[in-house]
Structure formats: structure tokens, C-alpha cells
Design a protein around this motif. Structure first.
Motif, PDB file in Angstrom:
ATOM      1  N   ASP A   1     -16.603  -7.456  18.988  1.00  0.00           N
ATOM      2  CA  ASP A   1     -15.739  -7.805  20.291  1.00  0.00           C
ATOM      3  C   ASP A   1     -14.441  -7.181  20.368  1.00  0.00           C
ATOM      4  O   ASP A   1     -13.967  -7.271  21.210  1.00  0.00           O
ATOM      5  CB  ASP A   1     -15.734  -9.013  20.276  1.00  0.00           C
ATOM      6  N   THR A   2     -14.102  -6.188  19.338  1.00  0.00           N
ATOM      7  CA  THR A   2     -12.898  -5.430  19.603  1.00  0.00           C
ATOM      8  C   THR A   2     -13.130  -3.996  19.891  1.00  0.00           C
ATOM      9  O   THR A   2     -13.652  -3.330  18.919  1.00  0.00           O
ATOM     10  CB  THR A   2     -12.058  -5.693  18.227  1.00  0.00           C
ATOM     11  N   ALA A   3     -12.108  -3.617  20.819  1.00  0.00           N
ATOM     12  CA  ALA A   3     -12.175  -2.084  21.013  1.00  0.00           C
ATOM     13  C   ALA A   3     -10.957  -1.661  20.260  1.00  0.00           C
ATOM     14  O   ALA A   3      -9.796  -2.310  20.057  1.00  0.00           O
ATOM     15  CB  ALA A   3     -11.859  -2.033  22.667  1.00  0.00           C
ATOM     16  N   VAL A   4     -11.186  -0.545  19.687  1.00  0.00           N
ATOM     17  CA  VAL A   4     -10.224   0.122  18.715  1.00  0.00           C
ATOM     18  C   VAL A   4      -9.751   1.317  19.404  1.00  0.00           C
ATOM     19  O   VAL A   4     -10.653   2.239  19.647  1.00  0.00           O
ATOM     20  CB  VAL A   4     -10.582   0.408  17.326  1.00  0.00           C
ATOM     21  N   ILE A   5      -8.428   1.601  19.697  1.00  0.00           N
ATOM     22  CA  ILE A   5      -7.830   2.818  19.909  1.00  0.00           C
ATOM     23  C   ILE A   5      -6.865   3.413  19.034  1.00  0.00           C
ATOM     24  O   ILE A   5      -6.076   2.702  18.338  1.00  0.00           O
ATOM     25  CB  ILE A   5      -7.184   2.744  21.252  1.00  0.00           C
ATOM     26  N   VAL A   6      -7.260   4.798  18.454  1.00  0.00           N
ATOM     27  CA  VAL A   6      -6.296   5.348  17.435  1.00  0.00           C
ATOM     28  C   VAL A   6      -5.867   6.675  18.131  1.00  0.00           C
ATOM     29  O   VAL A   6      -6.803   7.479  18.450  1.00  0.00           O
ATOM     30  CB  VAL A   6      -7.236   5.831  16.411  1.00  0.00           C
ATOM     31  N   THR A   7      -4.467   6.766  18.129  1.00  0.00           N
ATOM     32  CA  THR A   7      -3.920   7.924  18.564  1.00  0.00           C
ATOM     33  C   THR A   7      -2.614   8.357  17.751  1.00  0.00           C
ATOM     34  O   THR A   7      -2.585   7.622  17.153  1.00  0.00           O
ATOM     35  CB  THR A   7      -3.852   7.884  20.202  1.00  0.00           C
ATOM     36  N   SER A   8      -1.800   9.242  18.495  1.00  0.00           N
ATOM     37  CA  SER A   8      -0.503   9.332  18.123  1.00  0.00           C
ATOM     38  C   SER A   8       0.439   9.544  19.299  1.00  0.00           C
ATOM     39  O   SER A   8       0.198   9.789  20.255  1.00  0.00           O
ATOM     40  CB  SER A   8      -0.623  10.652  17.190  1.00  0.00           C
ATOM     41  N   ASP A   9       2.001   9.215  18.766  1.00  0.00           N
ATOM     42  CA  ASP A   9       2.645   9.632  19.836  1.00  0.00           C
ATOM     43  C   ASP A   9       3.054  11.075  20.103  1.00  0.00           C
ATOM     44  O   ASP A   9       3.390  11.504  21.325  1.00  0.00           O
ATOM     45  CB  ASP A   9       4.113   8.629  19.681  1.00  0.00           C
ATOM     46  N   HIS A  10       3.242  11.680  18.951  1.00  0.00           N
ATOM     47  CA  HIS A  10       3.364  13.240  19.226  1.00  0.00           C
ATOM     48  C   HIS A  10       2.930  13.964  17.955  1.00  0.00           C
ATOM     49  O   HIS A  10       2.593  12.957  16.885  1.00  0.00           O
ATOM     50  CB  HIS A  10       4.744  13.597  19.129  1.00  0.00           C
ATOM     51  N   GLY A  11       3.153  14.979  17.570  1.00  0.00           N
ATOM     52  CA  GLY A  11       2.821  15.851  16.312  1.00  0.00           C
ATOM     53  C   GLY A  11       3.917  15.803  15.625  1.00  0.00           C
ATOM     54  O   GLY A  11       4.939  15.439  15.334  1.00  0.00           O
ATOM     55  N   GLU A  12       3.892  17.021  14.704  1.00  0.00           N
ATOM     56  CA  GLU A  12       4.711  17.463  13.699  1.00  0.00           C
ATOM     57  C   GLU A  12       4.792  18.994  13.320  1.00  0.00           C
ATOM     58  O   GLU A  12       3.767  19.453  13.213  1.00  0.00           O
ATOM     59  CB  GLU A  12       4.656  16.560  12.312  1.00  0.00           C
ATOM     60  N   GLU A  13       6.006  19.322  13.434  1.00  0.00           N
ATOM     61  CA  GLU A  13       6.004  20.968  13.224  1.00  0.00           C
ATOM     62  C   GLU A  13       6.086  20.952  11.822  1.00  0.00           C
ATOM     63  O   GLU A  13       6.780  20.493  10.915  1.00  0.00           O
ATOM     64  CB  GLU A  13       7.158  21.553  13.682  1.00  0.00           C
TER      65      GLU A  13
ATOM     66  N   SER B   1       7.727  15.046  23.006  1.00  0.00           N
ATOM     67  CA  SER B   1       7.605  15.618  21.546  1.00  0.00           C
ATOM     68  C   SER B   1       8.222  14.712  20.502  1.00  0.00           C
ATOM     69  O   SER B   1       8.410  14.910  19.517  1.00  0.00           O
ATOM     70  CB  SER B   1       7.939  17.022  21.563  1.00  0.00           C
ATOM     71  N   TRP B   2       8.687  13.542  21.095  1.00  0.00           N
ATOM     72  CA  TRP B   2       9.338  12.623  20.184  1.00  0.00           C
ATOM     73  C   TRP B   2       8.794  10.988  20.815  1.00  0.00           C
ATOM     74  O   TRP B   2       8.542  10.759  21.737  1.00  0.00           O
ATOM     75  CB  TRP B   2      10.852  12.741  20.131  1.00  0.00           C
ATOM     76  N   THR B   3       9.113  10.082  19.659  1.00  0.00           N
ATOM     77  CA  THR B   3       8.696   8.882  19.676  1.00  0.00           C
ATOM     78  C   THR B   3       8.713   7.820  20.963  1.00  0.00           C
ATOM     79  O   THR B   3       7.884   7.583  21.590  1.00  0.00           O
ATOM     80  CB  THR B   3       8.959   8.039  18.891  1.00  0.00           C
ATOM     81  N   PHE B   4      10.027   7.742  21.387  1.00  0.00           N
ATOM     82  CA  PHE B   4      10.462   6.689  22.404  1.00  0.00           C
ATOM     83  C   PHE B   4       9.791   6.953  23.851  1.00  0.00           C
ATOM     84  O   PHE B   4       9.035   6.360  24.327  1.00  0.00           O
ATOM     85  CB  PHE B   4      12.083   6.397  22.614  1.00  0.00           C
ATOM     86  N   PRO B   5       9.854   8.208  24.263  1.00  0.00           N
ATOM     87  CA  PRO B   5       9.418   8.484  25.578  1.00  0.00           C
ATOM     88  C   PRO B   5       7.951   8.389  25.688  1.00  0.00           C
ATOM     89  O   PRO B   5       7.246   7.996  26.668  1.00  0.00           O
ATOM     90  CB  PRO B   5       9.852   9.884  26.143  1.00  0.00           C
ATOM     91  N   ALA B   6       7.550   8.847  24.456  1.00  0.00           N
ATOM     92  CA  ALA B   6       5.774   9.087  24.467  1.00  0.00           C
ATOM     93  C   ALA B   6       5.151   7.612  24.355  1.00  0.00           C
ATOM     94  O   ALA B   6       4.385   7.432  25.155  1.00  0.00           O
ATOM     95  CB  ALA B   6       5.471   9.822  23.246  1.00  0.00           C
ATOM     96  N   ILE B   7       5.848   6.928  23.615  1.00  0.00           N
ATOM     97  CA  ILE B   7       5.412   5.390  23.327  1.00  0.00           C
ATOM     98  C   ILE B   7       5.480   4.610  24.761  1.00  0.00           C
ATOM     99  O   ILE B   7       4.589   3.899  25.066  1.00  0.00           O
ATOM    100  CB  ILE B   7       5.894   4.756  22.094  1.00  0.00           C
TER     101      ILE B   7
ATOM    102  N   THR C   1       3.262   2.332  29.635  1.00  0.00           N
ATOM    103  CA  THR C   1       3.504   2.287  31.203  1.00  0.00           C
ATOM    104  C   THR C   1       2.541   3.000  32.139  1.00  0.00           C
ATOM    105  O   THR C   1       2.350   2.999  33.345  1.00  0.00           O
ATOM    106  CB  THR C   1       4.922   2.319  31.459  1.00  0.00           C
ATOM    107  N   GLY C   2       1.953   3.960  31.324  1.00  0.00           N
ATOM    108  CA  GLY C   2       1.253   5.003  32.259  1.00  0.00           C
ATOM    109  C   GLY C   2       2.146   5.907  33.154  1.00  0.00           C
ATOM    110  O   GLY C   2       1.622   6.779  33.850  1.00  0.00           O
ATOM    111  N   LEU C   3       3.275   5.967  32.814  1.00  0.00           N
ATOM    112  CA  LEU C   3       4.280   6.842  33.494  1.00  0.00           C
ATOM    113  C   LEU C   3       4.860   7.953  32.733  1.00  0.00           C
ATOM    114  O   LEU C   3       4.672   7.773  31.521  1.00  0.00           O
ATOM    115  CB  LEU C   3       5.485   6.110  34.090  1.00  0.00           C
ATOM    116  N   LEU C   4       5.195   9.107  33.373  1.00  0.00           N
ATOM    117  CA  LEU C   4       6.044   9.995  32.720  1.00  0.00           C
ATOM    118  C   LEU C   4       7.296   9.823  32.261  1.00  0.00           C
ATOM    119  O   LEU C   4       8.225   8.728  33.096  1.00  0.00           O
ATOM    120  CB  LEU C   4       6.158  11.511  33.514  1.00  0.00           C
ATOM    121  N   PRO C   5       8.189  10.323  31.297  1.00  0.00           N
ATOM    122  CA  PRO C   5       9.475   9.878  30.911  1.00  0.00           C
ATOM    123  C   PRO C   5      10.334   9.848  32.024  1.00  0.00           C
ATOM    124  O   PRO C   5      11.252   8.832  32.130  1.00  0.00           O
ATOM    125  CB  PRO C   5       9.779  11.005  29.673  1.00  0.00           C
TER     126      PRO C   5
END
Length: 449
Positions: free
Chosen positions: A276-288, A85-91, A96-100
């Protein structure tokens, strides 16, 4: 391959360490570039709630450029869950494809620990396979150790300390990326862009000189969380007005980011790179936005660093549910549209590698979502795990198709996701689904190492 050899040599004595070392050595001896490589633009909108982007009516209203230009060509994963739920572990999970608890970039006790130097990153793998890699981040928590593997890594923030209005916003960030594309890019590229506009303070309306009507009569304007923390229920009329204003400021900030992302898409088209460019749009977490203010309120004499607003302090759905839009290059031939099924932010690691035609490290747990869709195989996870909070006691969470389980210390809070999607009414201990939730938690929610 040499990566497989590295993993084999390291078996029993640090496979991750040897594999990473081999990857870093190979980065100096890049193989020939593929004849028709796919460029990848990965955009993370920091603190973007999933209820603000759906590739449907909400997107048409709040992000009209993304809705018009990307959604018709993309796959929108409607039930994506962040690993934190916060930036560093989520990014770090995305890269890396791994959990925090596995990649190490997290808070433990009173300290924030850096990414495990023996974990191979997305940029390292792409760099070795001939990609020109560049990162552009305005948040220091997207920089600690995550610069590895980038040929260029632009840190556009003023220095240590709390995020402020001086942080770079979408107009400046897009200018920097566009300039890199025009002047420095060589060969196929992987570009990682973090946008901070909907992360407080949300000052886009102030920049534009266009405050939303709901902010009329509200003073001071709550670009940050002024006047929204530590409020009591029921809300007064003034508090309700302040919350409406803050919600609308968030939406204006998202629209500001949308406008400037469109400029970046224009740059790609101008350079002949759009198809020729793939685009990914996502978020690291939400906001309360006061979704669970009362559930967090401390008792008499107790202090809590956050409640009702911000992120990093709970594992409720408003913080873990994130949008995930993947737009393949035009020649990919994948079916566009909404994809229903539980996925994790960590899935973007192997999915991004797959777009570039790069295999993940041997025995890596990551999943290539587009490959599963292409082959008609199920991509829905049985459960998605989220770990690590920045504030207060450590919390973990398990998101299941039917259940949501939050563990704080030794206490479990269990919700019925179908009957209670906003997680307002915990199930009683004797509810049949609660027993299933406890069994899932015992199996899938490890204690913090």
C-alpha cells in the motif's frame, strides 16, 4: 472548497498568500481519512547522475536492490530534468511544483533567499488531508523553510557550514526512518528521505573497508575533490588514475545507499505496508565528473569557484539530468516500464498528490504524470526550464526535445541534443537549429527577477 475560496478571495491582492493561509488553518482541522489510503515514500538521492540509474543494465550493476525490487513495478521516466543544478531550489521545486524564480528558494546576488512563505508545500497539503508527514534530511539546504507541513522533521546534520564526512549517511538515515515507521507513524503517511551518500565526500568505501581496485596506488584517496580541480588537458596518467578512482568511489557510495534503501523496503514489508506504499526515487541534481572542465576554464587572471567537478556551477546535462522512478502501490494497475518523453522534477509535486488522492491548489501549473499515463494522454513537455546557479554568474537553461539552450548573462550556448547528447560542441550561430534555440530562449527563459 475552502482552498478555491482562498484563491478567489486573494485574486488581485495576493492569491498565493491567502491560499497558503487557508491551507495552514485547514491543517488544524483534518478531514476524515480515506478508507484505503496510499502511503508515499519519497526518496531523493542528492547529486545522483541519471547515467548511474536507468532501470536497465546500469541499475542492475550499480543499484541491484532497486533494480530487483522496484524497477519491475515502476515507471521510469528516462528524460527527467531538474529545475536547478543545486539542492535548495531543486528540492523546493519538488515540494511546491514551481520554478525557482516563482518559489523563491534560490541564490540571488551574494545571498541565499528562503522559500516564499506564501507558497503552499506538498507536506502542508498532505498533512491537511489526514497524512502523518515526516521528513528526514542530512543536508541543511533541504531544510530552510521546507519543514513546513511536516509533523516530524529530523535534521541530521551537525550544523552550519560545508558538508563533511560527519554528515549522516544511508545506514543512519534508514535506521531513523525505520524507527519512525515502527514507533511513531500513525495512519497513512508521507515520508520524505534525502540521502547524501553520492554527494562529496563519498566515504562509503572507507566505511566498508572496501576501496575499489582503481584506487590502488592513489594517495590521498579522493573522497572529496582533492587533486581533481584546476587540472589541465591533456590529463596526466596520475590525473586519469585519480579520476577513475573518484568515479568508482561515487559508484560504491551509490551501492551503499542501494543496500540500505533495501533495508527500508524490508521494514515496510515487515509492517505490512509494502503493497500500500508508493515509492518515488529521484535526485535533486547530478554531479560533474570532469565532463566539461575545459569549457569552464577561466582566462588569465580570472578566478572561478568551481570547474570540472561538483554541482551548482553550470547548467550542463550532467547536472540537470536526473533519474525518476515512480512505483505505485500494487493495486494501482499502471503499466510498468520506461517512459520516454521530457518531464520536469517539478512534476513530482502533483504526481505525489495524485498518488494520495489529493488535488493540487486551484490554477496550479503542476502536472500529475501518472494520471496522464493512466488516461493515455501525452506527458512530454515541449520544454523544461531550469533556473539558478549557486556559483559564478547566474545561468538558466531550456531543455527541449531536440535542443538545449544555456543562458549566462546575455550569451546563449545552444546544443543539438540528438547529435550531441553530452553537450560538447555548441552549435554555430548560423546553424538553423541555433535560430530555433534563440527563439525558444526569448519566449521561455526570463531574466532573473
Amino acid at each position: 472548497t475552502l482552498l478555491e475560496l482562498g484563491a478567489e478571495l486573494g485574486a488581485g491582492c495576493g492569491a498565493r498568500r491567502v491560499t497558503s493561509a487557508v491551507a495552514q488553518i485547514l491543517a488544524l482541522q483534518r478531514p476524515p481519512q480515506p478508507s484505503a489510503p496510499t502511503n508515499v515514500l519519497l526518496v531523493v538521492v542528492d547529486a545522483l547522475r541519471r547515467d548511474r540509474m536507468d532501470c536497465g543494465p546500469t541499475s542492475a550493476r550499480l543499484t541491484p536492490e532497486l533494480a530487483r525490487r522496484l524497477c519491475p513495478r515502476g515507471l521510469f521516466f528516462a528524460d527527467a530534468v531538474s529545475t536547478s543544478s543545486w539542492t535548495f531550489p531543486a528540492i523546493a521545486s519538488l515540494h511546491t511544483g514551481l520554478l525557482p524564480y516563482d518559489h523563491g528558494a534560490r541564490r540571488r546576488a551574494a545571498a541565499v533567499e528562503d522559500l516564499d512563505p506564501h507558497v503552499v508545500t506538498l507536506a502542508e497539503l498532505l498533512q491537511w488531508h489526514g497524512y502523518h508527514t515526516a521528513g528526514f534530511v542530512p543536508n541543511p539546504y533541504a531544510a530552510r523553510g521546507l519543514w513546513r507541513g511536516f509533523d516530524s522533521f529530523v535534521e541530521q546534520f551537525p550544523g552550519p557550514g560545508r558538508l563533511t564526512a560527519e554528515m549522516r549517511r544511508a545506514d543512519q538515515m534508514v535506521d531513523t526512518v525505520s524507527d519512525w515507521l515502527r514507533r511513531e507513524r500513525t495512519g497513512p503517511f508521507f515520508a520524505f528521505l534525502l540521502l547524501l551518500d553520492v554527494h562529496e565526500p563519498v566515504d562509503a568505501a572507507q566505511k566498508l573497508g572496501q576501496l575499489p581496485p582503481s584506487c590502488a596506488g592513489v594517495a590521498p584517496i579522493p573522497f572529496g575533490w582533492e587533486g581533481l580541480t584546476r587540472i589541465a588537458a591533456p590529463l596526466t596518467a596520475a590525473e586519469r588514475a585519480r579520476l577513475r578512482c573518484r568515479n568508482d568511489l561515487y559508484d560504491v557510495a551509490l551501492g551503499f545507499a542501494d543496500t540500505h534503501l533495501a533495508r527500508l523496503l524490508d521494514t515496510l514489508d515487515e509492517l505490512g505496508l509494502g503493497d500500500d506504499t508508493a515509492v518515488i526515487v529521484t535526485s535533486d541534481h547530478g554531479e560533474e565528473l570532469l565532463d566539461h572542465a575545459l569549457a569552464q576554464r577561466p582566462g588569465p587572471g580570472q578566478a572561478l569557484e568551481r570547474w570540472g567537478v561538483d554541482h551548482g556551477h553550470t547548467m550542463y546535462q550532467e547536472l540537470l539530468a536526473v533519474p525518476m522512478l515512480i512505483v505505485p502501490p500494487r493495486a494501482a494497475g499502471l503499466p510498468a516500464g520506461q517512459q520516454r518523453g521530457l518531464v520536469s522534477l517539478a512534476d513530482l509535486f502533483a504526481t505525489t498528490l495524485g498518488l494520495a488522492g489529493v488535488p493540487p491548489p486551484p490554477d496550479h501549473p503542476a502536472r500529475d504524470l501518472l494520471d496522464l499515463v493512466r488516461r493515455g494522454q501525452p506527458f512530454a513537455l515541449p520544454a523544461a526550464v531550469s533556473q539558478n546557479t549557486l556559483y559564478g554568474p547566474e545561468q538558466t537553461a531550456l531543455t527541449h526535445d531536440a535542443l538545449k539552450v544555456i543562458r549566462a548573462a546575455d550569451a546563449l550556448t545552444i546544443f543539438d541534443r540528438r547529435a550531441d547528447p553530452t553537450e560538447q560542441s555548441p552549435l554555430p550561430a548560423d546553424h538553423p537549429l541555433a535560430a530555433e534555440g534563440r527563439a525558444l530562449a526569448d519566449t521561455l527563459l526570463p531574466a532573473q527577477p
